[in-house]
Design a protein around this motif. Sequence first.
Motif, PDB file in Angstrom:
ATOM      1  N   GLU A  36       0.834  -1.204   0.000  1.00 51.24           N
ATOM      2  CA  GLU A  36       0.000   0.000   0.000  1.00 51.24           C
ATOM      3  C   GLU A  36       0.872   1.259   0.000  1.00 51.24           C
ATOM      4  O   GLU A  36       0.617   2.210  -0.747  1.00 51.24           O
ATOM      5  CB  GLU A  36      -0.913  -0.011   1.227  1.00 51.24           C
ATOM      6  N   GLU A  77       1.592   4.248  -3.089  1.00 50.50           N
ATOM      7  CA  GLU A  77       1.561   5.689  -2.863  1.00 50.50           C
ATOM      8  C   GLU A  77       2.826   6.360  -3.396  1.00 50.50           C
ATOM      9  O   GLU A  77       2.764   7.416  -4.036  1.00 50.50           O
ATOM     10  CB  GLU A  77       1.410   5.960  -1.363  1.00 50.50           C
ATOM     11  N   GLN A 118       3.007   6.532  -7.260  1.00 46.95           N
ATOM     12  CA  GLN A 118       2.188   7.631  -7.794  1.00 46.95           C
ATOM     13  C   GLN A 118       2.916   8.966  -7.688  1.00 46.95           C
ATOM     14  O   GLN A 118       2.787   9.829  -8.560  1.00 46.95           O
ATOM     15  CB  GLN A 118       0.860   7.686  -7.046  1.00 46.95           C
ATOM     16  N   LYS A 119       3.677   9.132  -6.603  1.00 48.03           N
ATOM     17  CA  LYS A 119       4.483  10.355  -6.461  1.00 48.03           C
ATOM     18  C   LYS A 119       5.519  10.462  -7.585  1.00 48.03           C
ATOM     19  O   LYS A 119       5.885  11.551  -8.019  1.00 48.03           O
ATOM     20  CB  LYS A 119       5.208  10.363  -5.108  1.00 48.03           C
ATOM     21  N   LYS A 146      -8.809   5.338  -6.682  1.00 50.37           N
ATOM     22  CA  LYS A 146      -8.821   6.152  -5.478  1.00 50.37           C
ATOM     23  C   LYS A 146     -10.233   6.517  -5.037  1.00 50.37           C
ATOM     24  O   LYS A 146     -10.473   6.917  -3.908  1.00 50.37           O
ATOM     25  CB  LYS A 146      -8.037   7.445  -5.706  1.00 50.37           C
ATOM     26  N   LEU A 171      -6.338   6.133   3.476  1.00 44.90           N
ATOM     27  CA  LEU A 171      -5.305   5.689   4.406  1.00 44.90           C
ATOM     28  C   LEU A 171      -5.875   5.570   5.816  1.00 44.90           C
ATOM     29  O   LEU A 171      -6.817   6.283   6.173  1.00 44.90           O
ATOM     30  CB  LEU A 171      -4.140   6.687   4.407  1.00 44.90           C
TER      31      LEU A 171
END
Length: 630
Positions: A371, A375, A378-379, A539, A600
């Motif tokens: 998970e 994240e 994606q950054k 999302k 989250l």
Amino acid sequence: MKASFFSTLILLLSMASQAQNQKTIDSLKLLLQKHQAEDSLRVDILTHLHENIMFSKPEEAKKYALEELRISEKIKMPFGIAKGNMHLADYYMNKNVSDSAVFYYNRAKEIFIKINHSRGVVFVNYSLAGIMQSQGNYDESVGLLNENLDLIDKNETNEIAKIKFSAGSFHSLAAIYMAKGDYKLALINATKALDMLNEVNDVTRAADTNKLLGDLESLQENYNESYNYYLNAINVYKEQNDVFYLADTYNAIGRVLILLNQLDEAESYQKQSVDLSRKNQDNATLAAALRDYGDILINQNQLDQASLVLKESKSIAEKEDIKLSIINVQKSLAKISLKRKQYTTAINQLTNGLEIAEEIGTMPHIQELLEMQSEVYQKLNLNKEGLISLQQSKKINDSLFNIKKSQQFEELSIIYETERKETALKMQEDEIKTLNVQAENDKLTKKLYGIGMFSFLTIAGLLYFGFKQRIKKNKIEREKQEEIYKKEIEYKKKELASQTLHLVQKSTFIQELKENLEKIKKSPELFKVEFRRLVLLLKKESAEDKDWEIFKSYFSEVHNNFDQKIKSIAQDISEKEIRLASFLRMNLTTKEIASMLNVLPDSVLKSKYRLKKKLGLEKGQDLNEYLNAL
């Protein structure tokens, strides 16, 4: 490993020093130097030395165990040979080398059985059960502990010792059920152990069980209850000057205080745990305490200091080969890298953690790391990789969710079957009593048959009374049975409500995903645009208002217009907040709610805080308890 089951073995080893007293160790070493004869007395000295330093100085303890075994074999002392093998197994278990530990434990067990030393068998079974637990072989572990209970019952003549040994088995069973996720069965066994230890006023072992109950409540997110159990244990460890377990419990209560957002108090406990662990040379607890202290520093945005603390924790964990600590440190280091926008470094740290987690098969850690990895991808605008990580994470999360639901159903089935059998047994006993009364009435009828009409009327009256009583008793039993069926139906209704939302979420998500894939298929030139929409879709909240209304209708039937009760308390409450309250009313954990809402866990915690504030609850009030009471 030590915290989950090995502490049970140590609390039962009567010769082991709880406080790791250095004066005792020095005295034993001096005595060993003076007594050079290779006899049973030297074996005893070596035994005591090993047991006093087995955690703080494992390599030195191993040398004493080998010498103990060598002399025992030379002088043909079976008990010494058995203990020497057991102590070598202790060393390998402390080093997480399970295969070697099992080999030496089985050798020790064979000798203990041969010389009819039941306590030795009991000690070995405790350790073997712990190893089986750590490998996920819960049935084998439970079998070994049940074997212990039989041995204690048949061979232990001292009543107080019998209670203490039995309490140790129930304590270990609780630890196994806790690791398995059967929290209700864990609570039953832990409470039984605590009651037995309180009965014989064994405050030290009762403190260990309080520590276990604290761990159990913490896993169920009952943090206030967990805090109280830990505090009970700490008070005893302080009185007993048991610094070894005090350090471990300081670390545990510090973690709970972090979750209660009481960071200053948490930091104080973690610092005490670090200091005591260094003093005790207890590297396992030190690694955990440093990691948790590092997390506090991250929350306080003291990233440089947190990085130093976590690197020390990682170094100790790698040296001692404590894999779970290494995984947790990598995750914490990745948090620092994420805050510093060092995304490539964060990916490497998470990947290293995943490799170890996959090696030992710890699925919850794999899910959390994937998970976080999604994240970070994606950054870095690596949407494809992020999508893959998120899909893998959700797949594992769904699997864990289904396992937990299956365990909850199994627990309820066991409780229901127990109640049903008890009811059936009670009915049989009542039937026997009724038949006995009827037989007595028949006998009395024969004796009084010739007395006349008065006697006949009297007997008839008695029979009529007995008949009415039986009808009344059958009615009571029928009502009890109907109540059991009602409970079963009620449980199924609750399961239906829970599964309804789960199915609605998946259905909505799959339909929308299918539509976007059809668009890509028809117009390949739209791939980049539609791919971004797919990422956004992942999302997006899984259940829309219509799905939520369907779920509310089920939920309202089961929980008596829960949403209306909430609105009457807080008129300005939003639909999202009612949804969160409903999930909490169903006793879902923060992680489960986060997974269902595709957010989250931190977001869920913040939402819980806002909901608590909107409902007008005080700081000390428990939100879950309040919602369950509505």
